[in-house]
Write a protein that holds these residues in place. Structure first.
Motif, PDB file in Angstrom:
ATOM      1  N   PHE A 213       0.877  -0.997  -0.066  1.00  0.00           N
ATOM      2  CA  PHE A 213      -0.240  -0.649  -0.064  1.00  0.00           C
ATOM      3  C   PHE A 213       0.835   1.715   0.089  1.00  0.00           C
ATOM      4  N   ALA A 214       0.195   2.279  -0.731  1.00  0.00           N
ATOM      5  CA  ALA A 214       0.737   3.135  -1.250  1.00  0.00           C
ATOM      6  C   ALA A 214       0.245   4.680  -0.737  1.00  0.00           C
ATOM      7  N   CYS A 215      -0.414   5.368   0.689  1.00  0.00           N
ATOM      8  CA  CYS A 215      -0.488   6.333   0.794  1.00  0.00           C
ATOM      9  C   CYS A 215      -0.911   7.778  -0.362  1.00  0.00           C
ATOM     10  N   MET A 216      -1.779   8.030  -0.656  1.00  0.00           N
ATOM     11  CA  MET A 216      -1.442   9.023  -1.661  1.00  0.00           C
ATOM     12  C   MET A 216      -1.550  10.515  -1.055  1.00  0.00           C
ATOM     13  N   LYS A 217      -1.659  10.857   0.426  1.00  0.00           N
ATOM     14  CA  LYS A 217      -1.613  11.703   1.195  1.00  0.00           C
ATOM     15  C   LYS A 217      -0.431  12.338   1.692  1.00  0.00           C
ATOM     16  N   CYS A 218      -0.223  11.225   2.804  1.00  0.00           N
ATOM     17  CA  CYS A 218       1.375  11.156   2.720  1.00  0.00           C
ATOM     18  C   CYS A 218       2.386  10.513   2.790  1.00  0.00           C
ATOM     19  N   GLY A 219       2.318   9.772   1.672  1.00  0.00           N
ATOM     20  CA  GLY A 219       3.257   9.456   0.901  1.00  0.00           C
ATOM     21  C   GLY A 219       4.320   7.989   1.630  1.00  0.00           C
ATOM     22  N   TYR A 220       3.529   7.514   3.186  1.00  0.00           N
ATOM     23  CA  TYR A 220       3.791   6.575   3.841  1.00  0.00           C
ATOM     24  C   TYR A 220       3.217   4.948   2.569  1.00  0.00           C
TER      25      TYR A 220
ATOM     26  N   ARG B  69       8.405   7.935   1.819  1.00  0.00           N
ATOM     27  CA  ARG B  69       7.559   8.760   1.162  1.00  0.00           C
ATOM     28  C   ARG B  69       7.058   8.674  -0.327  1.00  0.00           C
ATOM     29  N   LEU B  70       6.347   8.269  -0.972  1.00  0.00           N
ATOM     30  CA  LEU B  70       5.008   8.668  -2.311  1.00  0.00           C
ATOM     31  C   LEU B  70       5.901   8.418  -3.632  1.00  0.00           C
ATOM     32  N   SER B  71       6.837   9.697  -3.365  1.00  0.00           N
ATOM     33  CA  SER B  71       7.970   9.570  -4.259  1.00  0.00           C
ATOM     34  C   SER B  71       9.355   8.442  -4.799  1.00  0.00           C
ATOM     35  N   ASP B  72       9.856   8.169  -3.078  1.00  0.00           N
ATOM     36  CA  ASP B  72      10.399   7.388  -2.326  1.00  0.00           C
ATOM     37  C   ASP B  72       9.834   5.618  -3.120  1.00  0.00           C
ATOM     38  N   LEU B  73       8.849   5.568  -2.601  1.00  0.00           N
ATOM     39  CA  LEU B  73       8.220   4.491  -3.468  1.00  0.00           C
ATOM     40  C   LEU B  73       8.662   3.829  -5.007  1.00  0.00           C
ATOM     41  N   LEU B  74       8.128   5.816  -5.532  1.00  0.00           N
ATOM     42  CA  LEU B  74       7.407   4.970  -6.967  1.00  0.00           C
ATOM     43  C   LEU B  74       8.360   5.701  -8.227  1.00  0.00           C
ATOM     44  N   HIS B  75       9.328   5.808  -7.496  1.00  0.00           N
ATOM     45  CA  HIS B  75      10.793   6.882  -7.915  1.00  0.00           C
ATOM     46  C   HIS B  75      11.227   5.450  -9.465  1.00  0.00           C
ATOM     47  N   PRO B  76      11.235   4.796  -9.503  1.00  0.00           N
ATOM     48  CA  PRO B  76      11.757   3.399  -9.279  1.00  0.00           C
ATOM     49  C   PRO B  76      10.953   3.008 -11.200  1.00  0.00           C
ATOM     50  N   PHE B  77       9.136   3.606 -10.749  1.00  0.00           N
ATOM     51  CA  PHE B  77       8.728   2.957 -12.120  1.00  0.00           C
ATOM     52  C   PHE B  77       8.845   4.060 -12.896  1.00  0.00           C
TER      53      PHE B  77
END
Length: 123
Positions: free
Chosen positions: A15-22, A112-120
């Motif tokens: 899961f990735a929160c789109m509000k806080c990026g957790y 953060r969400l940006s950390d989680l989605l960066h590789p994609f």
């Protein structure tokens, strides 16, 4: 109400929160049942406790937000491992430091969400 347990399956989601990026991952036991009237229903359990379906209205465990992206299991852990490797120092000097570093636990990282989605992201 009487019921018959048909099967139990194990599934995990990221899961990735789109509000806080957790970002976090959770595994579930999903019990498929049939009630006495022949109607099928499912029961989700996580860590031994009955929980609502994570697919209906997921809630961020960090901020309580309800805009949460659901992904296949391993996405958050995979990104965390990639970031750990990118942030790890290299060279012989760091190998010597690693042997002398205390065994105190490192502080928990808030992803953060940006950390989680960066590789994609496409380049």
């Amino acid at each position: 109400m009487s019921e018959i347990a048909a099967t139990t399956v194990h599934e995990a989601y990221a899961f990735a929160c789109m509000k806080c990026g957790y970002g976090w991952e959770q595994s579930y036991e999903i019990e498929h049942h049939v009630d006495v009237h022949g109607h099928a229903f499912v029961v989700y359990t996580a860590d031994g406790e009955r929980v609502p379906s994570p697919l209906s209205t997921p809630t961020c465990t960090n901020c309580g937000g309800h805009v949460v992206r659901i992904m296949r299991a391993g996405r958050v852990a995979g990104v965390q491992e990639l970031l750990r490797k990118q942030q790890a120092p290299h060279g012989a000097e760091t190998a010597a430091k690693d042997r002398t570093v205390s065994t105190a636990a490192a502080p928990a990282r808030h992803w953060r969400l940006s950390d989680l989605l960066h590789p994609f992201h496409r380049r």
